[in-house]
Structure formats: structure tokens, C-alpha cells
Design an enzyme around this catalytic site. Structure first.
Site, PDB file in Angstrom:
ATOM      1  N   ASN A   1      49.606  19.509  43.575  1.00 56.66           N
ATOM      2  CA  ASN A   1      48.179  19.170  43.969  1.00 56.66           C
ATOM      3  C   ASN A   1      47.827  17.614  44.264  1.00 56.66           C
ATOM      4  O   ASN A   1      48.269  16.963  43.364  1.00 56.66           O
ATOM      5  CB  ASN A   1      47.119  19.799  42.916  1.00 56.66           C
TER       6      ASN A   1
ATOM      7  N   SER B   1      43.133  16.423  56.300  1.00 55.17           N
ATOM      8  CA  SER B   1      43.386  14.959  56.599  1.00 55.17           C
ATOM      9  C   SER B   1      44.842  14.634  55.650  1.00 55.17           C
ATOM     10  O   SER B   1      46.030  13.901  56.301  1.00 55.17           O
ATOM     11  CB  SER B   1      42.562  13.787  56.370  1.00 55.17           C
TER      12      SER B   1
ATOM     13  N   HIS C   1      44.423  15.120  43.604  1.00 58.34           N
ATOM     14  CA  HIS C   1      43.068  15.082  43.131  1.00 58.34           C
ATOM     15  C   HIS C   1      42.621  13.537  43.045  1.00 58.34           C
ATOM     16  O   HIS C   1      43.252  12.790  42.828  1.00 58.34           O
ATOM     17  CB  HIS C   1      43.069  15.510  41.728  1.00 58.34           C
TER      18      HIS C   1
HETATM   19  C1  GRF Z   1      41.131  15.262  49.152  1.00 58.24           C
HETATM   20  O1  GRF Z   1      40.396  14.485  48.853  1.00 58.24           O
HETATM   21  C2  GRF Z   1      41.825  15.778  47.799  1.00 58.24           C
HETATM   22  O2  GRF Z   1      42.108  14.863  47.010  1.00 58.24           O
HETATM   23  C3  GRF Z   1      41.143  16.864  47.284  1.00 58.24           C
HETATM   24  O3  GRF Z   1      40.409  17.475  48.556  1.00 58.24           O
HETATM   25  C4  GRF Z   1      40.336  16.637  49.698  1.00 58.24           C
HETATM   26  C5  GRF Z   1      40.960  17.133  50.686  1.00 58.24           C
HETATM   27  O4  GRF Z   1      40.633  16.442  51.789  1.00 58.24           O
HETATM   28  N1  GRF Z   1      41.719  17.910  46.591  1.00 58.24           N
HETATM   29  P1  GRF Z   1      41.634  16.814  53.268  1.00 58.24           P
HETATM   30  O5  GRF Z   1      41.208  18.172  53.717  1.00 58.24           O
HETATM   31  O6  GRF Z   1      42.936  16.555  53.105  1.00 58.24           O
HETATM   32  O7  GRF Z   1      40.999  15.784  54.304  1.00 58.24           O
END
Ligand code: GRF
Length: 207
Positions: free
Chosen positions: A112, A18, A114
Site C-alpha cells: 500500500n 493517478s 500512504h
Molecule cells: C494517494 O495519495 C495514496 O497515498 C492514498 O490514496 C491516494 C490515491 O490517489 N492511499 P490516486 O487515486 O492514486 O490519485
């Protein structure tokens, strides 16, 4: 998008994608002056690979196990990033430890996202950790990637209130909505050279 020399991004992701989609949408809608040049995906069956296909973004989707070592896998990726002149690596739910093979050449050019207010709740299941701890406020952090687990210099953070009736799902939904705004905005700041990472320091400046 500037025609002559676009700012080239590679997104690394392992799952739903996403955040990959949020970056692609920001570019398409003119909120981010860049080109999503490549998806690097370590799980070829992941939904993010379908999103890349739908968006017309090339994907490098190979299982790391097909390579002799982590470093060999990353050397293959590095060669592809260099061949394509990638300016910024955007980790978006990439579930692998990155080694110095990629970190050293891209230090200061790899970020990144998080789902917590770092340094609280690094590592896996940050949302579950926050709920279990009983914090009243959590949030989202965007940071440069260094050799540690979610330890690099912090670029941007945004808070999310935790509600008494929150489940992991309800809290994750509000955190993700913030991620989808904050990540493209932060990438745009970096793209326009408004983010400075002092040599060897932690205190990132935005100007
Ligand atoms: C996100 O919540 C991000 O913070 C973490 O992994 C998740 C990835 O979600 N590092 P998506 O695959 O982008 O939906």
C-alpha cells in the site's frame, strides 16, 4: 517487458487513479519490468476505470454491495487473481478494509502507499491530519499490508517539507508527485527480489 513469464501486477483503486497511471507509465516507459494485468475497482464510476480502459488494462469493477458479505466479495476477487497468476497486489487509493480472505494468501505480496510518514497519521485524510498537527515534515510511505489500518512493515519512505503557506491542495500536489516516483521504484525493487520481509518481523531489508 519479458515475453515468456511477465511479473503480473493487480492494482486496487477507488478514485482518481493517478498512482495507477504512474505504474502503467513506468511499465510503458521500461522503468518497471512487469505487466499491469488487472485493475480491481470497487467504484465502477471512478476515474481510474477510464484510465484502465485507455491503457488497455482489464478491470474487475463491481460494487461490493452486490455481494452477500465483504468476504464473499473478496473470494470472487481472489479467484480472479489466482486465475491470472497475480504476483503482486498494489493498493493505490483503495478505500476498503481488506480481510484475511485476501491478506493471508497474499501476505508479503500486497503493498500500500500512504501519504504520511507512518506510523504518524494513519487512516483517512493523512494530509489534513499532518497540517492540523503542525508538523514541519511529512511524506510518503510504502508498506506491506497486514490486518491493521496502515500498520504493516515499512518498505520505503520519502520526506516532503511542509511550508507555512501550504493548503491541503498544495501539500497534496507535492506528496503525489513523490508517490508517482516512489511507488514504481519500490515495485521494481520487489519485482527484482531486492526486498526481504523477515518471517514475523517488521524490519524490511533492501539489498
Ligand atoms: C494517494 O495519495 C495514496 O497515498 C492514498 O490514496 C491516494 C490515491 O490517489 N492511499 P490516486 O487515486 O492514486 O490519485
Amino acid at each position: 517487458m519479458s515475453a515468456a513469464s511477465p511479473y503480473r501486477i493487480a492494482v486496487f483503486a477507488s478514485g482518481s487513479g493517478s498512482n495507477f497511471q504512474a505504474v502503467v507509465d513506468a511499465v510503458r516507459e521500461g522503468r518497471l519490468d512487469a505487466r499491469v494485468e488487472l485493475l480491481v475497482c470497487d467504484r465502477p464510476q471512478a476515474r481510474v476505470a477510464l484510465r484502465a480502459q485507455a491503457a488497455g488494462v482489464d478491470a474487475l469493477a463491481f460494487r461490493p454491495k452486490a455481494y452477500g458479505s465483504r468476504e464473499e466479495y473478496e473470494r470472487m476477487i481472489l479467484a480472479e487473481l489466482q486465475r491470472r497468476g497475480i504476483d503482486l497486489i498494489v493498493l493505490a487509493g483503495y478505500m476498503r478494509i481488506i480481510t484475511p480472505v485476501l491478506i493471508e494468501p497474499y501476505y508479503g505480496r500486497m503493498i500500500n502507499i500512504h501519504p504520511s510518514l507512518l506510523p504518524s497519521f494513519p487512516g483517512v485524510d493523512a494530509i489534513g491530519q499532518a497540517l492540523a498537527h503542525g508538523v514541519k515534515v511529512t511524506g510518503v510511505t510504502v508498506h506491506f499490508v497486514d490486518g491493521g489500518m496502515d500498520t504493516g512493515p515499512i518498505i520505503a519512505q520519502r520526506t516532503v517539507d511542509v511550508r507555512e503557506d501550504d493548503t491541503a491542495e498544495s501539500l497534496a500536489a507535492r506528496i503525489q508527485a513523490i508517490e508517482h516516483e516512489l511507488y514504481p521504484e519500490t515495485i521494481s525493487l520487489i519485482r527484482h527480489k531486492r526486498v526481504t520481509l523477515p518471517d514475523g518481523g517488521r524490519n524490511v531489508r533492501i539489498h
